[in-house]
Design a protein around this motif. Structure first.
Motif, PDB file in Angstrom:
ATOM      1  N   LYS A  62      11.475  17.321  -5.276  1.00 44.04           N
ATOM      2  CA  LYS A  62      10.916  16.376  -4.308  1.00 44.04           C
ATOM      3  C   LYS A  62      10.199  15.245  -5.045  1.00 44.04           C
ATOM      4  O   LYS A  62       9.406  15.487  -5.944  1.00 44.04           O
ATOM      5  CB  LYS A  62       9.943  17.105  -3.394  1.00 44.04           C
ATOM      6  N   GLY A  63      10.495  14.025  -4.665  1.00 43.59           N
ATOM      7  CA  GLY A  63       9.820  12.864  -5.218  1.00 43.59           C
ATOM      8  C   GLY A  63      10.470  12.258  -6.451  1.00 43.59           C
ATOM      9  O   GLY A  63      10.095  11.168  -6.871  1.00 43.59           O
ATOM     10  N   VAL A  64      11.440  12.948  -7.046  1.00 44.77           N
ATOM     11  CA  VAL A  64      12.089  12.412  -8.247  1.00 44.77           C
ATOM     12  C   VAL A  64      13.103  11.359  -7.845  1.00 44.77           C
ATOM     13  O   VAL A  64      13.965  11.589  -7.006  1.00 44.77           O
ATOM     14  CB  VAL A  64      12.765  13.536  -9.072  1.00 44.77           C
ATOM     15  N   GLU A  65      12.967  10.188  -8.441  1.00 44.64           N
ATOM     16  CA  GLU A  65      13.895   9.095  -8.170  1.00 44.64           C
ATOM     17  C   GLU A  65      15.000   9.049  -9.215  1.00 44.64           C
ATOM     18  O   GLU A  65      16.140   8.740  -8.903  1.00 44.64           O
ATOM     19  CB  GLU A  65      13.124   7.774  -8.144  1.00 44.64           C
ATOM     20  N   LYS A  66      14.661   9.374 -10.470  1.00 44.34           N
ATOM     21  CA  LYS A  66      15.650   9.354 -11.546  1.00 44.34           C
ATOM     22  C   LYS A  66      15.130  10.179 -12.713  1.00 44.34           C
ATOM     23  O   LYS A  66      13.941  10.173 -13.002  1.00 44.34           O
ATOM     24  CB  LYS A  66      15.886   7.912 -11.999  1.00 44.34           C
ATOM     25  N   ALA A  67      16.039  10.872 -13.382  1.00 40.04           N
ATOM     26  CA  ALA A  67      15.698  11.610 -14.603  1.00 40.04           C
ATOM     27  C   ALA A  67      16.782  11.324 -15.626  1.00 40.04           C
ATOM     28  O   ALA A  67      17.974  11.356 -15.305  1.00 40.04           O
ATOM     29  CB  ALA A  67      15.617  13.103 -14.325  1.00 40.04           C
ATOM     30  N   SER A  68      16.365  11.037 -16.853  1.00 39.81           N
ATOM     31  CA  SER A  68      17.315  10.697 -17.902  1.00 39.81           C
ATOM     32  C   SER A  68      16.837  11.273 -19.231  1.00 39.81           C
ATOM     33  O   SER A  68      15.702  11.015 -19.647  1.00 39.81           O
ATOM     34  CB  SER A  68      17.448   9.185 -17.998  1.00 39.81           C
ATOM     35  N   LEU A  69      17.695  12.036 -19.893  1.00 34.87           N
ATOM     36  CA  LEU A  69      17.367  12.629 -21.182  1.00 34.87           C
ATOM     37  C   LEU A  69      18.081  11.880 -22.293  1.00 34.87           C
ATOM     38  O   LEU A  69      19.295  11.682 -22.235  1.00 34.87           O
ATOM     39  CB  LEU A  69      17.780  14.104 -21.223  1.00 34.87           C
ATOM     40  N   ASN A  76       7.987   9.392  -7.333  1.00 31.74           N
ATOM     41  CA  ASN A  76       7.042   8.913  -6.335  1.00 31.74           C
ATOM     42  C   ASN A  76       5.806   9.807  -6.428  1.00 31.74           C
ATOM     43  O   ASN A  76       5.864  10.985  -6.092  1.00 31.74           O
ATOM     44  CB  ASN A  76       7.667   8.991  -4.940  1.00 31.74           C
ATOM     45  N   GLY A  77       4.699   9.243  -6.868  1.00 34.10           N
ATOM     46  CA  GLY A  77       3.466   9.990  -7.054  1.00 34.10           C
ATOM     47  C   GLY A  77       2.838  10.488  -5.766  1.00 34.10           C
ATOM     48  O   GLY A  77       1.937  11.317  -5.801  1.00 34.10           O
ATOM     49  N   GLN A  78       3.307  10.014  -4.623  1.00 36.55           N
ATOM     50  CA  GLN A  78       2.812  10.513  -3.336  1.00 36.55           C
ATOM     51  C   GLN A  78       3.503  11.817  -2.957  1.00 36.55           C
ATOM     52  O   GLN A  78       3.024  12.542  -2.098  1.00 36.55           O
ATOM     53  CB  GLN A  78       3.031   9.479  -2.238  1.00 36.55           C
ATOM     54  N   LYS A  79       4.626  12.122  -3.609  1.00 40.15           N
ATOM     55  CA  LYS A  79       5.397  13.309  -3.263  1.00 40.15           C
ATOM     56  C   LYS A  79       5.361  14.397  -4.329  1.00 40.15           C
ATOM     57  O   LYS A  79       5.684  15.547  -4.051  1.00 40.15           O
ATOM     58  CB  LYS A  79       6.847  12.924  -2.981  1.00 40.15           C
ATOM     59  N   THR A  80       5.014  14.049  -5.562  1.00 41.26           N
ATOM     60  CA  THR A  80       4.968  15.032  -6.642  1.00 41.26           C
ATOM     61  C   THR A  80       3.954  14.571  -7.686  1.00 41.26           C
ATOM     62  O   THR A  80       3.351  13.511  -7.552  1.00 41.26           O
ATOM     63  CB  THR A  80       6.365  15.249  -7.263  1.00 41.26           C
ATOM     64  N   SER A  81       3.769  15.390  -8.712  1.00 46.04           N
ATOM     65  CA  SER A  81       2.816  15.060  -9.769  1.00 46.04           C
ATOM     66  C   SER A  81       3.436  15.346 -11.132  1.00 46.04           C
ATOM     67  O   SER A  81       4.463  16.033 -11.235  1.00 46.04           O
ATOM     68  CB  SER A  81       1.547  15.897  -9.605  1.00 46.04           C
ATOM     69  N   VAL A  82       2.799  14.863 -12.170  1.00 47.69           N
ATOM     70  CA  VAL A  82       3.274  15.105 -13.534  1.00 47.69           C
ATOM     71  C   VAL A  82       3.280  16.601 -13.819  1.00 47.69           C
ATOM     72  O   VAL A  82       4.233  17.119 -14.418  1.00 47.69           O
ATOM     73  CB  VAL A  82       2.401  14.340 -14.559  1.00 47.69           C
ATOM     74  N   GLU A  83       2.258  17.312 -13.378  1.00 48.66           N
ATOM     75  CA  GLU A  83       2.198  18.766 -13.605  1.00 48.66           C
ATOM     76  C   GLU A  83       3.341  19.500 -12.913  1.00 48.66           C
ATOM     77  O   GLU A  83       3.926  20.427 -13.484  1.00 48.66           O
ATOM     78  CB  GLU A  83       0.842  19.334 -13.170  1.00 48.66           C
ATOM     79  N   LYS A  92       5.158   4.628  -5.870  1.00 48.06           N
ATOM     80  CA  LYS A  92       6.584   4.741  -6.165  1.00 48.06           C
ATOM     81  C   LYS A  92       6.870   4.144  -7.530  1.00 48.06           C
ATOM     82  O   LYS A  92       6.172   3.250  -7.978  1.00 48.06           O
ATOM     83  CB  LYS A  92       7.422   4.036  -5.103  1.00 48.06           C
ATOM     84  N   GLY A  93       7.896   4.657  -8.170  1.00 47.26           N
ATOM     85  CA  GLY A  93       8.311   4.084  -9.438  1.00 47.26           C
ATOM     86  C   GLY A  93       7.439   4.451 -10.618  1.00 47.26           C
ATOM     87  O   GLY A  93       7.530   3.821 -11.655  1.00 47.26           O
ATOM     88  N   GLN A  94       6.607   5.487 -10.484  1.00 47.50           N
ATOM     89  CA  GLN A  94       5.831   5.936 -11.638  1.00 47.50           C
ATOM     90  C   GLN A  94       6.790   6.564 -12.630  1.00 47.50           C
ATOM     91  O   GLN A  94       7.843   7.083 -12.256  1.00 47.50           O
ATOM     92  CB  GLN A  94       4.768   6.954 -11.222  1.00 47.50           C
ATOM     93  N   GLU A  95       6.414   6.546 -13.900  1.00 48.51           N
ATOM     94  CA  GLU A  95       7.293   7.075 -14.938  1.00 48.51           C
ATOM     95  C   GLU A  95       6.498   7.961 -15.888  1.00 48.51           C
ATOM     96  O   GLU A  95       5.362   7.656 -16.231  1.00 48.51           O
ATOM     97  CB  GLU A  95       7.922   5.921 -15.703  1.00 48.51           C
ATOM     98  N   VAL A  96       7.120   9.060 -16.289  1.00 49.65           N
ATOM     99  CA  VAL A  96       6.521   9.963 -17.265  1.00 49.65           C
ATOM    100  C   VAL A  96       7.601  10.342 -18.273  1.00 49.65           C
ATOM    101  O   VAL A  96       8.784  10.390 -17.932  1.00 49.65           O
ATOM    102  CB  VAL A  96       5.918  11.212 -16.579  1.00 49.65           C
ATOM    103  N   ALA A 101       0.831  -1.196   0.000  1.00 52.68           N
ATOM    104  CA  ALA A 101       0.000   0.000   0.000  1.00 52.68           C
ATOM    105  C   ALA A 101       0.866   1.246   0.000  1.00 52.68           C
ATOM    106  O   ALA A 101       0.566   2.223  -0.671  1.00 52.68           O
ATOM    107  CB  ALA A 101      -0.918  -0.012   1.224  1.00 52.68           C
ATOM    108  N   GLN A 102       1.965   1.240   0.716  1.00 57.23           N
ATOM    109  CA  GLN A 102       2.834   2.403   0.772  1.00 57.23           C
ATOM    110  C   GLN A 102       3.608   2.593  -0.517  1.00 57.23           C
ATOM    111  O   GLN A 102       3.873   3.706  -0.926  1.00 57.23           O
ATOM    112  CB  GLN A 102       3.810   2.268   1.939  1.00 57.23           C
TER     113      GLN A 102
END
Length: 116
Positions: free
Chosen positions: A54-61, A73-80, A27-31, A22-23
């Motif tokens: 906040k909430g970003v686990e990894k960013a790669s261009l 982590n969608g509990q800490k940030t959003s796509v917007e 986590k691990g959402q990707e956009v 549940a927790q």
């Protein structure tokens, strides 16, 4: 007595596993964003800049395709919020244009009309 202990152990394990799932549900959402990034310096700017969000686990261009992949982590940030962060670093994110002030602060090689 052994059966009771085994049953209790199973119950505790099942309950803790359920709570863990549940927790971790967000986590691990990707956009993926199509960006206006054009070079290796853009890659460094975006990846480092998003690492502080906040909430970003990894960013790669991927510079060739200009696609920025962000795991978060969608509990800490959003796509917007992530899209806004990209804009505030000076880059377009899909249909959202870069913040003009941030775009002006980019090095000349990082601007959309730069010759590479």
């Amino acid at each position: 007595m052994k059966t009771l202990k085994l049953w209790m152990l199973t119950l505790v394990f099942t309950a803790s596993a359920s709570i863990g799932f549940a927790q971790d549900g967000k986590k691990g959402q990707e956009v993926k964003f199509k960006t206006s990034a054009v070079c290796g310096m853009c890659k460094a700017t975006l990846e480092k800049g998003l690492a502080y969000e906040k909430g970003v686990e990894k960013a790669s261009l991927d510079v060739n395709s200009k696609v920025l992949t962000v795991t978060f982590n969608g509990q800490k940030t959003s796509v917007e919020k992530l899209k806004k962060a990209v804009n505030e670093l000076g880059y377009d994110a899909d249909d959202a244009p870069a913040t003009p002030r941030a775009y002006e602060r980019l090095d000349e090689c990082c601007k959309k009309d730069a010759v590479h």
